[in-house]
Scaffold this active site. Structure first.
Site, PDB file in Angstrom:
ATOM      1  N   ASN A   1       0.793  -1.175   0.160  1.00  0.00           N
ATOM      2  CA  ASN A   1      -0.193   0.295  -0.054  1.00  0.00           C
ATOM      3  C   ASN A   1       0.945   1.438   0.358  1.00  0.00           C
ATOM      4  OD1 ASN A   1      -2.633  -0.551   0.200  1.00  0.00           O
ATOM      5  ND2 ASN A   1      -2.492  -1.693   1.919  1.00  0.00           N
TER       6      ASN A   1
ATOM      7  N   ASN B   1      -6.571   6.067   8.344  1.00  0.00           N
ATOM      8  CA  ASN B   1      -5.051   4.302   8.813  1.00  0.00           C
ATOM      9  C   ASN B   1      -6.112   2.856   7.835  1.00  0.00           C
ATOM     10  OD1 ASN B   1      -4.517   1.961   9.491  1.00  0.00           O
ATOM     11  ND2 ASN B   1      -6.434   1.716  10.502  1.00  0.00           N
TER      12      ASN B   1
ATOM     13  N   HIS C   1      -8.179  -0.159   6.788  1.00  0.00           N
ATOM     14  CA  HIS C   1      -8.417  -2.138   8.330  1.00  0.00           C
ATOM     15  C   HIS C   1      -8.673  -2.520   6.640  1.00  0.00           C
ATOM     16  CE1 HIS C   1      -8.600  -4.201  11.807  1.00  0.00           C
ATOM     17  NE2 HIS C   1     -10.253  -4.491  10.147  1.00  0.00           N
TER      18      HIS C   1
ATOM     19  N   GLU D   1      -8.102  -2.485  -1.327  1.00  0.00           N
ATOM     20  CA  GLU D   1      -6.935  -1.410  -0.518  1.00  0.00           C
ATOM     21  C   GLU D   1      -6.237  -0.802  -1.826  1.00  0.00           C
ATOM     22  OE1 GLU D   1      -5.145  -3.257   2.301  1.00  0.00           O
ATOM     23  OE2 GLU D   1      -6.774  -3.844   2.895  1.00  0.00           O
TER      24      GLU D   1
END
Length: 193
Positions: free
Chosen positions: A14, A102, A104, A174
């Protein structure tokens, strides 16, 4: 120019996507990588993109004042957690209100909280025979995975998928959405446009 620091603990896929997205960007730049893992992928990503990478001890990373001073010296405006496994100190959260993001690997509030990260999440999703999973991008607050949700994307689970295949499906989401959501958040653009 908005300067961001990426905190990461693992392979850094990421972090690499985010860095590539903002490379040469006119309004946002990745200024710093911070990790707790000397083998983290962000160290080589930093070298490839000429971005400073710092590996810190757990003691340093739990010290909010130390972290704030380190980030402040580099004029960091926001923090991105990209597979970072340690809790952010409350002092740092207070110093960066709505500026720590963040990602998740579940559809929060399901499968969130302390100890729920990476394959632990996907194993739980698999064990509970869920029909869908997905990912959540959220603001970090003082409680694990309970900050304000910015964006979620759903990953339908095929009947024969293993936990590893669920993980791959979620990671694809993501990679697809994280950088764009970061960009819109820090530029004040509606995330749903």
């Amino acid at each position: 120019m908005v300067s961001l620091a990426i905190f990461a603990s693992g392979g850094g896929s990421n972090a690499e996507r985010i860095t590539k997205h903002f490379y040469g960007h006119k309004q946002i730049q990745i200024e710093l990588f911070i990790t707790n893992n000397p083998d983290s992928g962000v160290i080589s990503i930093g070298k490839n993109y000429h971005i400073e990478s710092i590996c810190l001890s757990k003691k340093q990373l739990m010290n909010g004042e130390f972290l704030y001073n380190l980030l402040n010296e580099r004029n960091i405006d926001g923090i991105i957690l990209a597979g970072y496994l340690l809790k952010i100190p409350d002092e740092l959260i207070k110093s960066y209100p709505d500026k720590i993001i963040n990602i998740h690997p579940s559809l929060l509030p399901k499968y969130g909280g302390k100890g729920m990260y990476g394959m632990h999440v996907h194993d739980a999703v698999y064990s509970n025979n869920e029909k869908i999973s997905g990912m959540t991008i959220h603001i970090v607050n003082e409680v694990y995975d309970e900050g304000r949700i910015l964006f979620q994307a759903v990953c339908p689970i095929k009947p024969n998928w293993t936990a590893s295949e669920i993980a791959k499906g979620v990671l694809a989401l993501e990679h697809k959405f994280f950088a764009t959501v970061i960009e819109k958040h820090f530029l004040g653009i509606d995330i749903n446009t």
